[in-house]
Design a protein around this motif. Structure first.
Motif, mmCIF file in Angstrom:
data_model
loop_
_atom_site.group_PDB
_atom_site.id
_atom_site.type_symbol
_atom_site.label_atom_id
_atom_site.label_comp_id
_atom_site.label_asym_id
_atom_site.label_seq_id
_atom_site.Cartn_x
_atom_site.Cartn_y
_atom_site.Cartn_z
ATOM 1 N N PHE A 174 0.820 -1.208 0.000
ATOM 2 C CA PHE A 174 0.000 0.000 0.000
ATOM 3 C C PHE A 174 0.856 1.260 0.000
ATOM 4 C CE2 PHE A 174 -2.692 -3.265 2.068
ATOM 5 C CZ PHE A 174 -3.693 -3.313 1.116
ATOM 6 N N ALA A 175 1.989 1.233 0.692
ATOM 7 C CA ALA A 175 2.874 2.397 0.688
ATOM 8 C C ALA A 175 3.467 2.628 -0.696
ATOM 9 C CB ALA A 175 3.989 2.212 1.713
ATOM 10 N N GLU B 168 3.787 5.772 -5.738
ATOM 11 C CA GLU B 168 3.776 5.695 -7.199
ATOM 12 C C GLU B 168 2.698 6.580 -7.805
ATOM 13 O OE1 GLU B 168 4.363 4.668 -11.167
ATOM 14 O OE2 GLU B 168 5.681 4.389 -9.439
ATOM 15 N N VAL B 169 1.534 6.623 -7.185
ATOM 16 C CA VAL B 169 0.414 7.372 -7.773
ATOM 17 C C VAL B 169 0.352 8.798 -7.258
ATOM 18 C CG1 VAL B 169 -2.090 7.426 -8.123
ATOM 19 C CG2 VAL B 169 -0.891 5.231 -8.013
ATOM 20 N N TYR B 170 0.454 8.972 -5.932
ATOM 21 C CA TYR B 170 0.155 10.276 -5.328
ATOM 22 C C TYR B 170 1.392 11.043 -4.863
ATOM 23 C CZ TYR B 170 -4.365 7.987 -5.327
ATOM 24 O OH TYR B 170 -5.503 7.311 -5.717
ATOM 25 N N GLY B 171 2.563 10.419 -4.912
ATOM 26 C CA GLY B 171 3.781 11.146 -4.615
ATOM 27 C C GLY B 171 4.308 10.971 -3.201
ATOM 28 N N TYR B 172 5.537 11.426 -3.008
ATOM 29 C CA TYR B 172 6.248 11.216 -1.754
ATOM 30 C C TYR B 172 5.642 12.009 -0.606
ATOM 31 C CZ TYR B 172 10.157 11.074 1.556
ATOM 32 O OH TYR B 172 10.928 10.895 2.673
ATOM 33 N N ASN C 291 11.951 3.033 0.982
ATOM 34 C CA ASN C 291 11.138 2.562 -0.135
ATOM 35 C C ASN C 291 10.498 3.735 -0.870
ATOM 36 O OD1 ASN C 291 9.652 0.567 -1.725
ATOM 37 N ND2 ASN C 291 7.867 1.152 -0.517
ATOM 38 N N ALA C 292 9.871 4.642 -0.123
ATOM 39 C CA ALA C 292 9.188 5.779 -0.742
ATOM 40 C C ALA C 292 10.168 6.688 -1.479
ATOM 41 C CB ALA C 292 8.425 6.569 0.321
ATOM 42 N N ALA C 293 11.318 6.955 -0.865
ATOM 43 C CA ALA C 293 12.300 7.832 -1.498
ATOM 44 C C ALA C 293 12.867 7.207 -2.772
ATOM 45 C CB ALA C 293 13.430 8.140 -0.510
ATOM 46 N N THR C 294 13.127 5.904 -2.732
ATOM 47 C CA THR C 294 13.658 5.219 -3.911
ATOM 48 C C THR C 294 12.660 5.259 -5.059
ATOM 49 O OG1 THR C 294 14.957 3.728 -2.521
ATOM 50 C CG2 THR C 294 14.553 3.031 -4.780
ATOM 51 N N LEU C 295 11.398 4.968 -4.767
ATOM 52 C CA LEU C 295 10.378 4.991 -5.812
ATOM 53 C C LEU C 295 10.209 6.384 -6.401
ATOM 54 C CD1 LEU C 295 7.574 2.708 -4.307
ATOM 55 C CD2 LEU C 295 9.238 2.141 -6.064
ATOM 56 N N ALA C 296 10.193 7.395 -5.529
ATOM 57 C CA ALA C 296 9.991 8.760 -5.999
ATOM 58 C C ALA C 296 11.110 9.212 -6.924
ATOM 59 C CB ALA C 296 9.876 9.706 -4.803
ATOM 60 N N ARG C 297 12.357 8.960 -6.537
ATOM 61 C CA ARG C 297 13.480 9.405 -7.363
ATOM 62 C C ARG C 297 13.586 8.594 -8.655
ATOM 63 N NH1 ARG C 297 13.256 13.704 -5.718
ATOM 64 N NH2 ARG C 297 14.658 14.722 -4.246
ATOM 65 N N MET C 298 13.364 7.293 -8.585
ATOM 66 C CA MET C 298 13.478 6.456 -9.773
ATOM 67 C C MET C 298 12.369 6.753 -10.775
ATOM 68 S SD MET C 298 14.682 2.683 -8.439
ATOM 69 C CE MET C 298 14.830 2.126 -10.133
ATOM 70 N N LYS C 299 11.194 7.119 -10.291
ATOM 71 C CA LYS C 299 10.104 7.439 -11.213
ATOM 72 C C LYS C 299 10.446 8.643 -12.071
ATOM 73 C CE LYS C 299 5.152 8.359 -11.451
ATOM 74 N NZ LYS C 299 3.880 8.498 -10.701
ATOM 75 N N VAL C 300 11.030 9.657 -11.452
ATOM 76 C CA VAL C 300 11.431 10.846 -12.211
ATOM 77 C C VAL C 300 12.567 10.506 -13.163
ATOM 78 C CG1 VAL C 300 12.388 13.170 -12.036
ATOM 79 C CG2 VAL C 300 10.662 12.416 -10.397
#
Length: 267
Positions: free
Chosen positions: A78-79, A84-88, A157-166
């Motif tokens: 869920f995190a 992924e959808v709503y941002g860090y 986890n959240a920081a990795t996803l946010a940076r990799m998405k950009v």
């Protein structure tokens, strides 16, 4: 502490659906995340051991693990969808909310242990004042380990996803989630095992427990990867949101109650 990163602007087609409002899906995901954190904190007080039908150097192969292992990976699901959808920024608020909910729960459990137990009920159930006290001490110990591990793992986890998405222009969501969950599982497992069992298990038992939990967490999160990616895609389509954290500070202590607002540099 991570400073604000200056990232080249993304094409307008990728930044047209930034998170600028709260939706029912965010509330549901937040409730699910907090629920699994609370469940994991309760289950974590029990250490399980399974004996496998194999032996190592003449000794039966025993696997020792926390019971929270069966529930905690779902919190990452869920995190990951939230980030992924709503941002860090929204994910950061939800993670802190989960930690706060655990603190409230442990506080009320402590208050419960201060109340005297009715004698007949205690005799019938065996849940005496002393049993309650030992039970609470175990819960409180696991709470400290769980919160420490959650803080490190969830924000990693959240920081990795946010940076990799950009960096990846929104492509290969499954790969981002796999890498983010693997890093989070590693950090989460090491912190949890050390804090929870440093004075209970020997180094060899801790290493075996950490290895088992890391493999199991990765396997569980990768097993539900199609569900995670599919849920994220569905929410992007339904809510019309696909947030990119361009220039967002990854400092977990930079709490902002307001939703991110669109601007020229998307900060």
């Amino acid at each position: 502490m991570t400073a604000t990163v200056c990232t080249p602007p993304l094409p307008a087609a990728l930044t047209a659906r930034q998170a600028t409002r709260m939706t029912p899906a965010v509330i549901v995901l937040a409730i699910a995340f907090v629920s699994f954190l609370l469940i994991s904190n309760a289950l974590g007080a029990r250490v399980c051991e399974v004996t496998l039908p194999w032996s190592v150097r003449g000794e039966p192969l025993r696997l020792t693990f926390s019971a929270a292992l069966i529930s905690f990976p779902f919190a990452y699901l869920f995190a990951s969808v939230l980030t992924e959808v709503y941002g860090y920024r929204i994910s950061r608020i939800v993670i802190w909310s989960g930690l706060a909910a655990n603190l409230v729960m442990i506080g009320f459990l402590w208050l419960m242990t201060l109340l005297p137990t009715e004698g007949a009920w205690a005799e019938q159930t065996g849940f005496t004042d002393e049993v309650q006290r030992h039970w609470y001490e175990a819960i409180a110990h696991m709470f400290l380990a769980s919160v420490s591990a959650c803080f490190v793992g969830e924000f990693a986890n959240a920081a990795t996803l946010a940076r990799m998405k950009v960096a990846m222009r929104g492509r290969l969501a499954g790969l981002r989630i796999m890498l983010g969950s693997a890093l989070a599982a590693l950090l989460d497992t090491v912190v949890f095992v050390v804090v929870a069992f440093a004075y209970v298990l020997d180094l060899d038992a801790m290493a075996r427990m950490a290895g088992l939990e890391f493999v199991f967490k990765c396997a569980m999160q990768w097993l539900v990867l199609p569900l995670t990616v599919g849920l994220a895609r569905g929410l992007k389509r339904v809510d019309g949101i696909d947030h990119y954290d361009v220039g967002t500070s990854l400092n977990p202590f930079r709490f902002r109650a307001s939703l991110p607002q669109p601007s020229a540099d998307l900060r």
